[in-house]
Design a protein around this motif. Structure first.
Motif, PDB file in Angstrom:
ATOM      1  N   ILE A   1       6.999   2.799   1.660  1.00  0.00           N
ATOM      2  CA  ILE A   1       6.034   3.679   1.308  1.00  0.00           C
ATOM      3  C   ILE A   1       5.858   3.744  -0.386  1.00  0.00           C
ATOM      4  O   ILE A   1       4.847   3.788  -0.454  1.00  0.00           O
ATOM      5  CB  ILE A   1       6.927   5.349   1.108  1.00  0.00           C
ATOM      6  N   SER A   2       6.815   3.368  -1.381  1.00  0.00           N
ATOM      7  CA  SER A   2       6.569   2.933  -2.036  1.00  0.00           C
ATOM      8  C   SER A   2       5.654   2.121  -2.756  1.00  0.00           C
ATOM      9  O   SER A   2       4.375   1.696  -3.423  1.00  0.00           O
ATOM     10  CB  SER A   2       7.825   2.443  -2.928  1.00  0.00           C
ATOM     11  N   ALA A   3       5.689   0.841  -1.520  1.00  0.00           N
ATOM     12  CA  ALA A   3       4.709  -0.380  -1.738  1.00  0.00           C
ATOM     13  C   ALA A   3       3.236   0.066  -1.611  1.00  0.00           C
ATOM     14  O   ALA A   3       2.282  -0.441  -1.945  1.00  0.00           O
ATOM     15  CB  ALA A   3       5.399  -1.428  -0.293  1.00  0.00           C
ATOM     16  N   LEU A   4       2.877   0.833  -0.579  1.00  0.00           N
ATOM     17  CA  LEU A   4       1.543   1.652  -0.224  1.00  0.00           C
ATOM     18  C   LEU A   4       1.372   2.946  -0.839  1.00  0.00           C
ATOM     19  O   LEU A   4      -0.095   3.800  -0.635  1.00  0.00           O
ATOM     20  CB  LEU A   4       1.902   2.134   0.938  1.00  0.00           C
ATOM     21  N   ARG A   5       2.311   3.444  -2.234  1.00  0.00           N
ATOM     22  CA  ARG A   5       1.866   4.897  -2.620  1.00  0.00           C
ATOM     23  C   ARG A   5       0.090   4.604  -3.341  1.00  0.00           C
ATOM     24  O   ARG A   5      -0.093   5.638  -3.458  1.00  0.00           O
ATOM     25  CB  ARG A   5       2.636   4.921  -3.823  1.00  0.00           C
ATOM     26  N   HIS A   6      -0.051   3.503  -3.954  1.00  0.00           N
ATOM     27  CA  HIS A   6      -1.475   4.263  -4.380  1.00  0.00           C
ATOM     28  C   HIS A   6      -2.601   3.366  -2.973  1.00  0.00           C
ATOM     29  O   HIS A   6      -3.564   4.306  -3.438  1.00  0.00           O
ATOM     30  CB  HIS A   6      -1.618   2.426  -5.334  1.00  0.00           C
ATOM     31  N   THR A   7      -2.241   3.289  -2.055  1.00  0.00           N
ATOM     32  CA  THR A   7      -3.156   3.894  -1.127  1.00  0.00           C
ATOM     33  C   THR A   7      -3.214   4.587  -0.484  1.00  0.00           C
ATOM     34  O   THR A   7      -3.880   4.978   0.750  1.00  0.00           O
ATOM     35  CB  THR A   7      -3.335   2.249  -0.394  1.00  0.00           C
ATOM     36  N   ILE A   8      -2.464   4.944  -0.326  1.00  0.00           N
ATOM     37  CA  ILE A   8      -1.949   6.081   0.452  1.00  0.00           C
ATOM     38  C   ILE A   8      -2.831   7.572  -0.703  1.00  0.00           C
ATOM     39  O   ILE A   8      -2.299   8.077  -1.247  1.00  0.00           O
ATOM     40  CB  ILE A   8      -0.871   7.227   0.791  1.00  0.00           C
ATOM     41  N   THR A   9      -3.556   8.248   0.432  1.00  0.00           N
ATOM     42  CA  THR A   9      -4.534   9.781  -0.079  1.00  0.00           C
ATOM     43  C   THR A   9      -3.338  10.855  -0.335  1.00  0.00           C
ATOM     44  O   THR A   9      -2.892  11.062   0.839  1.00  0.00           O
ATOM     45  CB  THR A   9      -6.212   9.637  -0.235  1.00  0.00           C
TER      46      THR A   9
END
Length: 231
Positions: free
Chosen positions: A62-70
């Motif tokens: 979730i931290s790794a994808l935090r910038h891609t999760i709107t």
């Protein structure tokens, strides 16, 4: 930020959930597994380790994808990641630790609804980098595990006079050394292994933590007062 400051912050991410911000003893979360599964220290250890692994995986992803999760799809995506990790873990435990799987049963799948897992994703992982999030997951998981083991150990000791009974059967032969008979031929206190026993033990632990915290706070205030007088 200096390397010393980064090290201190990382250490705090790990240490804080162990006691001062413990998910059960302070946040009062995840009480369902804490009360239902902990009829023995072995069960508490098994579920605690499973939850720790889920926390590490989900916090990292979730931290790794935090910038891609709107924001619009944040909740379903987070729940989907948690559900996927729990499903894989559920299948792995069923395949390689089937005896433990039969004991924990539904509670492995219910890690998806564990407020501690989803809460850390929302409150921490979506706002912080991967490494702090991973360390936070380890700290939260270990803090959760030791409380489960303690509750289960107390209930098992009072209920049957043993500690980590059937650890080798549930967790594998490598854990046989954990099996201890503390009181031979002990008849046991039935209440300890029944649901009311879980509430009683948890109540004493919560009260004990508050007494210790108050004692430590009073001692710090006394030391600060003595330091002011000396200055």
């Amino acid at each position: 930020m200096s390397q010393t400051t980064q090290t201190t912050s990382a250490w705090q991410y790990f240490v804080s959930p162990l006691w001062s911000n413990n998910v059960i003893l302070l946040q009062i979360l995840a009480l369902c597994p804490a009360l239902a599964v902990t009829t023995s220290a072995t069960n508490g250890l098994g579920l605690g380790l499973a939850t720790t692994l889920v926390l590490i995986i989900t916090n990292t992803l979730i931290s790794a994808l935090r910038h891609t999760i709107t924001p619009e799809i944040r909740t379903p995506v987070v729940i989907g990641i948690i559900a996927g990790a729990v499903t894989l873990l559920d299948m792995a435990i069923n395949a390689w630790m089937h005896e433990l799987y039969k004991v924990l049963g539904l509670f492995i799948a219910l890690i998806v609804t564990n407020c501690a897992v989803y809460g850390r994703a929302e409150a921490f992982c979506l706002k912080n980098r991967v490494v702090p999030s991973m360390i936070d997951g380890i700290g939260i998981g270990i803090g959760f595990t030791w409380v489960l083991v303690l509750i289960g150990g107390i209930r098992e000791l009072l209920g049957s006079g043993t500690l980590f009974a059937q650890a080798s059967l549930l967790l594998g032969e490598r854990f046989r050394w954990l099996e201890i008979t503390v009181i031979p031929d002990f008849q046991g206190i039935l209440l300890a292994i029944l649901p009311p026993g879980a509430f009683i033990v948890l109540g004493f632990l919560l009260a004990g933590k508050r007494v210790l915290d108050r004692h430590q706070a009073e001692r710090r205030l006394k030391e600060q007062g003595e330091l002011v007088v000396l200055q």
